[in-house]
Write a protein that holds these residues in place. Sequence first.
Motif, short mmCIF file in Angstrom:
data_model
loop_
_atom_site.label_atom_id
_atom_site.label_comp_id
_atom_site.label_asym_id
_atom_site.label_seq_id
_atom_site.Cartn_x
_atom_site.Cartn_y
_atom_site.Cartn_z
N THR A 58 6.59 22.94 28.12
CA THR A 58 7.96 23.00 28.61
C THR A 58 8.73 24.03 27.81
O THR A 58 8.20 24.70 26.93
CB THR A 58 8.64 21.61 28.54
N PRO A 105 14.84 28.13 32.13
CA PRO A 105 13.91 28.93 32.93
C PRO A 105 13.70 30.32 32.35
O PRO A 105 14.51 30.80 31.54
CB PRO A 105 14.59 29.00 34.30
N ASP A 113 6.04 20.80 37.75
CA ASP A 113 7.36 21.41 37.94
C ASP A 113 7.64 21.43 39.44
O ASP A 113 7.56 22.48 40.10
CB ASP A 113 7.39 22.82 37.36
N ARG A 143 10.36 21.12 40.90
CA ARG A 143 11.63 21.77 41.23
C ARG A 143 11.42 23.26 41.52
O ARG A 143 12.07 23.83 42.38
CB ARG A 143 12.61 21.60 40.07
N SER A 144 10.52 23.88 40.76
CA SER A 144 10.25 25.30 40.94
C SER A 144 8.80 25.60 40.60
O SER A 144 8.50 26.24 39.58
CB SER A 144 11.19 26.14 40.05
N THR A 197 5.69 21.47 33.21
CA THR A 197 6.85 20.69 33.63
C THR A 197 8.09 21.58 33.73
O THR A 197 8.09 22.70 33.23
CB THR A 197 7.15 19.55 32.64
N PRO A 198 9.16 21.08 34.36
CA PRO A 198 10.40 21.86 34.39
C PRO A 198 10.98 22.03 32.99
O PRO A 198 10.65 21.26 32.08
CB PRO A 198 11.33 20.99 35.26
N VAL A 240 16.94 21.56 32.59
CA VAL A 240 17.08 21.59 34.05
C VAL A 240 17.15 20.19 34.63
O VAL A 240 17.84 19.93 35.61
CB VAL A 240 15.93 22.39 34.68
#
Length: 223
Positions: A47, A51, A79, A81-82, A159-160, A164
């Motif tokens: 992590t 970003p 991740d 989310r993205s 992971t994000p 975030v």
Amino acid sequence: MAESTSRNSKTRGLVVPVEPSAEPFRTLRVALELVPDSRRGNLMLFTSAGPGEGKSTVAANYALVSAVNDRRVLLVDADMRSPTQHDIFGIPRSPGLTEVILSRRELHALTQPIQGIPGLHVLTAGMPAPRAGDIASSSAVRDLLTKASGEYDIVAIDTPPMLVGSDAAHIAAHPDVNVVFVVTKKQGTRRVDRAVAKLHLVGANILGFVVNREGSLSEYGYG
């Protein structure tokens, strides 16, 4: 390694395990294995604070170089989310983690082998999920990680970023997870401190800090 894999890797941020470009990641693999206070678990979570720090590329290359010594390695793109691991390796995004969790699909049925690297499998993020944080905190994810830990020698989890959402913190709370925190020199110390504080709140085992500079690992530090 197959020629096609070697050629494509240069455009997706992957190193070629047998070339000098992979040496920083081989060094990282060995260094993480030798950290004295490492937990016995084989779950390695990657992590960052925010970003753009390169944590996904570091996770991908760590998994790649770890698989070349007859090890079974699973790279999980958590991740949601993205997600990027499907782009990095040039494989379909779905089905993947979301389908394993929400549809109760079997883990082994949805992991994707990587051509030219016999020991490496990737579990992509899967279809978009509207409540990724809820998935990350679910008991189903904890069960999946426990299962993967028993079936693979190493499980690398992308992971994000910490700032975030809460996804990484929830997964880092798993008792067998070791955290690798990726930073760049442009990242402010205040943001890093905030992110690390969130990890401490869940009792995460921060195995080390990696400084990533334009895709090249330049420094290692351990806490």
